[in-house]
Enzyme design. Sequence first.
Site, short mmCIF file in Angstrom:
data_model
loop_
_atom_site.label_atom_id
_atom_site.label_comp_id
_atom_site.label_asym_id
_atom_site.label_seq_id
_atom_site.Cartn_x
_atom_site.Cartn_y
_atom_site.Cartn_z
N HIS A 1 3.29 6.95 3.39
CA HIS A 1 5.00 6.49 3.10
C HIS A 1 4.82 4.86 2.19
CE1 HIS A 1 2.09 5.16 5.95
NE2 HIS A 1 2.06 3.38 5.49
N GLU B 1 7.55 1.71 4.80
CA GLU B 1 7.31 0.65 5.92
C GLU B 1 7.05 -0.85 5.35
OE1 GLU B 1 2.67 0.72 6.50
OE2 GLU B 1 2.79 -0.79 7.74
N HIS C 1 1.06 -1.40 0.19
CA HIS C 1 0.17 0.03 -0.11
C HIS C 1 0.75 1.56 0.28
CE1 HIS C 1 0.74 -0.89 4.28
NE2 HIS C 1 0.77 0.69 4.78
CO CO Z 1 0.81 1.80 6.43
#
Ligand code: CO
Length: 145
Positions: free
Chosen positions: A87, A136, A8
């Site tokens: 992010h 991440e 994502h």
């Molecule tokens: Co995230």
Amino acid sequence: MKLGRLNHIGVATPSIADSIAHFRNTMGATAITEPFDLPEQGVKVCFVDTPTDSGMNGTQVELIEPLSDASPIAGFLAKNPLGGQHHICFEVEDIEEARQWFEGQGKRILGPTRIGAHGTPIFFLHPKDMMGQLTEIMEVPKDGH
Ligand code: CO
């Protein structure tokens, strides 16, 4: 460590309701989850699915709204009042192996490995060690999403 799929893109927003309307009406998104609070992270989140032909889940947009001014996202919005990309998140098969891989390269990891918004173990890497990109890393079991 082997880099996995782009899971994502995290997008900060001052209003998750406005962002949902944007993705629905302007972008034509049809699969958007109900927003939910993650009090320990100080945020409200929801996921916009992008479809794929394979039947596998597509890459998502993770919408993130701060629950209070103490949230780390509040600082980001102070600098970016309209919101925007916060992010990017990549999948790995083994979070511990990934942690050791990045630590072995001297990359700074922000806090402990913890359970993220998707209910799986995650950690974040410092943007200054990652070509400017807050990154991440998420563990996703081999057999699915
Ligand atoms: Co995230």
